[in-house]
Design a protein around this motif. Sequence first.
Motif, short mmCIF file in Angstrom:
data_model
loop_
_atom_site.label_atom_id
_atom_site.label_comp_id
_atom_site.label_asym_id
_atom_site.label_seq_id
_atom_site.Cartn_x
_atom_site.Cartn_y
_atom_site.Cartn_z
N THR A 194 0.86 -1.17 0.00
CA THR A 194 0.00 0.00 0.00
C THR A 194 0.90 1.23 0.00
O THR A 194 2.09 1.14 0.33
N GLU A 195 0.35 2.37 -0.34
CA GLU A 195 1.17 3.58 -0.42
C GLU A 195 1.79 3.93 0.93
O GLU A 195 2.94 4.37 0.99
N ASP A 196 1.04 3.73 2.01
CA ASP A 196 1.54 4.18 3.31
C ASP A 196 2.51 3.20 3.96
O ASP A 196 3.11 3.52 4.99
N VAL A 197 2.70 2.00 3.37
CA VAL A 197 3.61 1.05 3.99
C VAL A 197 5.07 1.44 3.72
O VAL A 197 5.96 1.14 4.52
N PHE A 198 5.34 2.13 2.62
CA PHE A 198 6.72 2.45 2.26
C PHE A 198 7.36 3.44 3.24
O PHE A 198 8.49 3.20 3.70
N PRO A 199 6.71 4.55 3.60
CA PRO A 199 7.34 5.43 4.60
C PRO A 199 7.49 4.76 5.97
O PRO A 199 8.46 5.03 6.68
N LEU A 200 6.56 3.88 6.33
CA LEU A 200 6.69 3.15 7.60
C LEU A 200 7.95 2.30 7.59
O LEU A 200 8.72 2.30 8.56
N LEU A 201 8.18 1.58 6.50
CA LEU A 201 9.35 0.71 6.42
C LEU A 201 10.65 1.51 6.36
O LEU A 201 11.67 1.07 6.88
N GLU A 202 10.61 2.67 5.74
CA GLU A 202 11.81 3.51 5.73
C GLU A 202 12.18 3.94 7.15
O GLU A 202 13.37 3.97 7.51
N GLU A 203 11.18 4.26 7.96
CA GLU A 203 11.45 4.62 9.36
C GLU A 203 12.04 3.45 10.12
O GLU A 203 12.99 3.60 10.91
N ILE A 204 11.51 2.26 9.88
CA ILE A 204 11.99 1.07 10.58
C ILE A 204 13.40 0.70 10.10
O ILE A 204 14.24 0.28 10.90
N ASP A 205 13.66 0.89 8.81
CA ASP A 205 15.01 0.63 8.29
C ASP A 205 16.05 1.45 9.04
O ASP A 205 17.15 0.97 9.34
N LYS A 206 15.73 2.70 9.31
CA LYS A 206 16.67 3.57 10.02
C LYS A 206 16.96 3.03 11.43
O LYS A 206 18.11 3.04 11.89
N VAL A 207 15.93 2.55 12.09
CA VAL A 207 16.11 1.95 13.42
C VAL A 207 17.06 0.77 13.33
O VAL A 207 17.96 0.59 14.17
N ILE A 208 16.89 -0.05 12.30
CA ILE A 208 17.70 -1.26 12.13
C ILE A 208 19.16 -0.90 11.84
O ILE A 208 20.09 -1.46 12.44
N VAL A 209 19.38 0.01 10.91
CA VAL A 209 20.74 0.41 10.56
C VAL A 209 21.45 1.05 11.75
O VAL A 209 22.62 0.77 12.03
N ASP A 210 20.75 1.91 12.46
CA ASP A 210 21.35 2.56 13.64
C ASP A 210 21.75 1.54 14.70
O ASP A 210 22.68 1.77 15.48
#
Length: 443
Positions: A376-392
Motif C-alpha cells: 500500500t502507499e503508506d507502507v513504504f514510509p513506515l518501512l523507511e522509518e523502521i530501516d533507520k532503526v535497524i541500521v542505527d
Amino acid sequence: MILEGWGRYPRLVSEVFDCRTPADAAEAVARRHGVIARGNGRSYGDAALGDVATLICRGIGRMKRFDPETRLLTVEAGVMLSDILDAFIPRGYFPPVVPGTKFVTVGGMIASDVHGKNHHRDGGFGAHVASFKLILQDGEVLNCSRNENADLFFATIGGMGLTGVITEASFHMKPIETGWIHQETVVAEDLREALAALQAADESSYSVAWIDCLARGASLGRSLIFVGEHAKREQVVAHKAERETFPSPKKPRLSLPMDLPAWALNRTSVSAFNAAYFRAGVRKAGAPSLVHWNPYFFPLDGIHQWNRLYGRSGFLQHQCVVPDTNALPVLSEILERFAGSGKGSFLAVLKKLGPGTGLLSFPMPGYTLALDLPVTEDVFPLLEEIDKVIVDAGGRLYLAKDARQSRQTFEASYPQLAAFRDIRRATGGDARFASRLATRLGI
C-alpha cells in the motif's frame, strides 16, 4: 515477458532465456549484458529479475551422484529442494539447512545463503557447501571451493547471482532415523520471554518463534516458540498411534484459486487469527509431540499459491537481523511501530542467528524478525522509518526478501560490500550480471 517475485511486487518486463543445459546458460550469458539466473522464482522481490535478461535455470535439474560414506550429494543447480527431500528422507538423510519453503532450487539456496531454524547452531546452507561450478561472464566455467577460487566461492554464497551462474553444487547431507520432528511448544507472554526462550534453546537443533505482531502493552511480542529435534526411532515407537518411520510428503490441502480482495487481511481479521493461533498453541504447550517433517519446516507450503492472500497488489516481506547485544529494545521498537500503524502481518517469525558465510550473507549473531505486509502507499514510509532503526542498531535487511530498501540503507549495513564489488570487477561480473535489485542498490 512480465516477471515477478513471490511477493508479486514489483512486476517488470525482461527478456527470458530458457536454459536446459549448462551450455545453454553459457551461451545466453555470452549474448547479453544485464543477465541474472532465476530458479523457481521464490525470492520475494526483484533479486531474480534480470536488468535486461533473465535465465530460467530450472531445466538444469539433474541429481548426479551421492556418496553414502561421505554423505556428499552432487546435483545440478536447478534441482528443487522438494525433490531432494522426496528422494532422500525415505533413505534416512536430510539436507543440512532448509529455508521456510521447499520449492526452491539449490542454486537459489546458495545465491541467497538461505538460513533455517538451525542457523544458531549449524549456520546457513553455504556453510555446508563443499564446491560448485560457476559460469563467468566470458563463458568460462570455474570450480569453486574453500581451496579453489576461494574468493569467488565466498562471494557467490549469498551473492544473489551477481558473480556468475551456478550450474552444479556438492553439499553434505545429514543422517536421520525418522521423518518425524520431536517438538516442544514454549509459551512466551512477551518479547523478553521470547528472546529468553530462544536463548535457552541454543543447544537444540531447531527453534523458531511465531509472534503475535499486533499484541501491545504488556503483551508486546507474545510468542509461541517451537523447539525441535529429528525424532529417534524409539520416540516414534513410544507414541501409541501407528506411524510410518519415514512418512511420505504431504501435498497441499488448500489452494487459493484467486486473489483475495485487499480488505480481507486487515487489523481485525489478523488480530482474530493471531488470538486463535496463540490460544491453540497455549493448549499444546508443555507436552512434547511428534510433527511430520513437512508442516514443521514448511507450514505455508501447505497452502498452494498462498501469496494470493495479499491480493493483486502483492506484498512485501520485511526481514531484518539485529545484533543480540541490543535485540530487546530494537525489536520492541519495531514491533511497537508495526502494531501502532495497524499493519497486521499474517506471518511474523523470530529466529536466532549465528555468523554468515559469504561476503553478502544476511545472517549475523543476533535475532531475525520477518513480517509480511500488503503493498500500500503508506507502507513504504513506515518501512523507511523502521530501516533507520535497524541500521542505527547495526542490523541489516535480507536481500532475498527485499523489494524496496534504499541504496543508503544497504550500503550502511553490509560491511564487506567493497570486497564483493572488487571481486565482481576483477572477474568482469559487474559488466555482465545484473538484476533489478543490483541496479536499484548499486551493487
